[in-house]
Scaffold this active site. Structure first.
Site, PDB file in Angstrom:
ATOM      1  N   ASN A 166       0.846  -1.199   0.000  1.00 28.25           N
ATOM      2  CA  ASN A 166       0.000   0.000   0.000  1.00 28.25           C
ATOM      3  C   ASN A 166       0.880   1.248   0.000  1.00 28.25           C
ATOM      4  OD1 ASN A 166       0.585   0.741   2.900  1.00 28.25           O
ATOM      5  ND2 ASN A 166      -0.174  -1.349   3.124  1.00 28.25           N
ATOM      6  N   ASP A 222      -4.296  -6.344   4.596  1.00 23.67           N
ATOM      7  CA  ASP A 222      -5.434  -7.136   5.073  1.00 23.67           C
ATOM      8  C   ASP A 222      -5.493  -8.489   4.374  1.00 23.67           C
ATOM      9  OD1 ASP A 222      -6.406  -5.261   6.875  1.00 23.67           O
ATOM     10  OD2 ASP A 222      -7.412  -4.145   5.280  1.00 23.67           O
ATOM     11  N   LYS A 254       9.180 -17.263 -10.176  1.00 23.10           N
ATOM     12  CA  LYS A 254       8.473 -16.136 -10.787  1.00 23.10           C
ATOM     13  C   LYS A 254       7.317 -16.626 -11.675  1.00 23.10           C
ATOM     14  CE  LYS A 254       9.183 -12.104 -13.656  1.00 23.10           C
ATOM     15  NZ  LYS A 254       9.866 -11.703 -14.863  1.00 23.10           N
ATOM     16  N   PHE A 280      -4.579   3.574  14.310  1.00 22.37           N
ATOM     17  CA  PHE A 280      -4.756   4.534  13.225  1.00 22.37           C
ATOM     18  C   PHE A 280      -5.851   4.000  12.324  1.00 22.37           C
ATOM     19  CE2 PHE A 280      -1.794   8.103  12.650  1.00 22.37           C
ATOM     20  CZ  PHE A 280      -1.116   8.004  13.845  1.00 22.37           C
ATOM     21  N   LYS A 326     -14.019   2.240  14.246  1.00 22.16           N
ATOM     22  CA  LYS A 326     -12.888   1.337  14.519  1.00 22.16           C
ATOM     23  C   LYS A 326     -12.439   1.423  15.977  1.00 22.16           C
ATOM     24  CE  LYS A 326     -11.244   1.129   9.788  1.00 22.16           C
ATOM     25  NZ  LYS A 326     -10.374   1.695   8.765  1.00 22.16           N
ATOM     26  N   LYS A 384     -12.541  -2.114  17.590  1.00 25.40           N
ATOM     27  CA  LYS A 384     -11.256  -2.717  17.968  1.00 25.40           C
ATOM     28  C   LYS A 384     -10.946  -2.534  19.456  1.00 25.40           C
ATOM     29  CE  LYS A 384      -9.256  -2.884  13.407  1.00 25.40           C
ATOM     30  NZ  LYS A 384      -8.044  -3.245  12.685  1.00 25.40           N
TER      31      LYS A 384
END
Ligand code: CTP
Length: 393
Positions: A207, A276, A286, A320, A334, A338
């Site tokens: 990301n 995730d 490969k 975060f 969240k 959480k």
């Protein structure tokens, strides 16, 4: 940042004296009033006139014939904070032993404001038992020290002894003057950066996280006096040498490192962008291109949720939330889901930038924070007061 703060910059005779010119300029740009003490030996490496022009003040280089009658007392009384950069082994030794045989050492005898010492010297001089003992002695007397950096030294040696980046010195000054050592005695664990999940030996899923915010938080906690461990996935910003850093490549390694470090932690700040999903199978060779390819992805472990389950009374956890829409609502959801103490809801549109725009959320309140990542990191640590951490672990 340092608006109207009175900073006394003392420059002693090492090759890094020329680097203190930039520090002088940065101090002025951040709004500080700057006066400069310049030792006789500093004059062999840099020019007094340069500091005079940049500080827009007369430079003080002698106990005698100075612009004021008793310079060492006047300068000591004037300063909100003193920074000795670079500090030679000789200057450190004189301060430790209470010798006052020139303007700098005499001013230090009269000083009553906080002092930040920035040693820069040959590695053997830095490691010398006398230097180490002098630094230790001064630390116990409340002097603040920055660690020299490792690298190529002017004398040709490779090792610890380099003058650090002036920006780091600025971080120390602005943090200490505003918050002191508010987190001294506390252990802070910060995660940062983007985890990677391998598809094959060449490719991975990741990301846009750069790790800059997590690094800013680790740096801020360290300068505030905390014992900090940073668990870093892939980051694009440079990692401060003075922070104990563990590398974690993927979600699994992040979980393993966090699980090991978390039990001794007072505050966990989970800033890392943990993937995730990961490929169901990581190919050892490969993948060759053929027609279209469909990747089967499996869920990774939610590291934060696993750590919340391990949490003991007295420990605090700040997560975060990375959101691209309904940022505050997403963060609040969240926080509850959480079971966190705090969450920082992040607008993904600023991901990777040096500026951030986020909302710090606790169960009782929320506050918007906008600005450069380091001051925002300080603000976050100011809101999570170390006073509420109880030693119940
Ligand atoms: N987190 C984690 N492990 C994961 C995913 C996220 O520890 N596998 C942590 C992040 O470090 C962050 C918090 O959980 O502190 C929220 O992460 P975020 O990506 O915003 O949300 P997710 O829980 O992944 O949910 P979603 O992607 O659906 O928004």
């Amino acid at each position: 940042m340092l608006r109207n703060r009175k900073i006394l910059l003392a420059v002693s005779g090492g090759i890094a004296a020329y680097k203190a010119i930039e520090l002088c300029s940065m101090l002025k740009k951040s709004g500080a009033q700057v006066k400069v003490i310049f030792t006789e030996n500093a004059g062999k490496f840099a020019s007094e006139l340069t500091f005079e022009v940049i500080s827009q003040n007369k430079v003080y280089s002698s106990l005698w014939n100075a612009a004021v009658p008793i310079p060492h007392i006047e300068l000591a009384d004037w300063a909100d904070m003193i920074v000795i950069a670079p500090a030679t082994a000789n200057v450190i030794a004189k301060i430790a032993q209470g010798i006052g045989d020139d303007l700098l050492s005499s001013t230090m005898l009269a000083a009553h404001s906080p002092v930040l010492i920035v040693p820069a010297m040959n590695i053997n001089m830095y490691n010398n038992a006398a230097t180490a003992a002098n630094i230790e002695l001064l630390r116990t007397r409340g002097f603040l020290f920055m660690e020299p950096e490792c690298g190529m030294l002017a004398c040709g040696y490779q090792g610890k002894g380099r003058y650090p980046a002036n920006q780091e010195i600025l971080y120390y000054l602005m943090t200490y003057l505003k918050h002191g050592l508010a987190w001294k005695g506390k252990k802070v664990l910060v995660t940062a950066g983007a985890c990677r999940e391998d598809i094959d030996p060449m490719r991975f899923i990741t990301n846009h996280s750069t790790g800059k915010m997590g690094i800013a938080l680790a740096r801020a906690a360290h300068i505030l006096g905390a014992e900090v461990t940073l668990i870093a996935a892939h980051v694009t910003a440079s990692l401060p040498e003075y922070i104990n850093t563990i590398r974690a490549y993927n979600a699994e390694e992040m979980l393993a490192a966090c699980t090991k470090e978390f039990p001794e932690t007072d505050l966990l700040i989970m800033n890392a962008a943990v993937s995730d999903y990961k490929p169901a199978i990581t190919q050892t060779e490969k993948i060759k291109k053929a027609g279209n390819l469909t990747l089967e992805l499996h869920r990774t472990v939610d590291v934060l949720s696993a750590l919340v389950k391990m949490k003991k009374p007295g420990q605090l956890i700040c997560g975060f939330a990375a959101e691209s829409q309904d940022i505050v609502a997403g963060g609040k959801a969240k926080l509850v889901k959480k079971n966190l103490d705090y969450i920082v809801a992040n607008d993904l549109r600023v991901a990777g930038a040096d500026l951030t725009s986020c909302t710090f959320i606790s169960p009782e309140s929320q506050i918007d924070m906008i600005g450069e990542k380091y001051p925002v990191a300080l603000q976050i640590l100011d809101f999570i007061s170390p006073d509420i951490i109880k030693d119940e672990k």
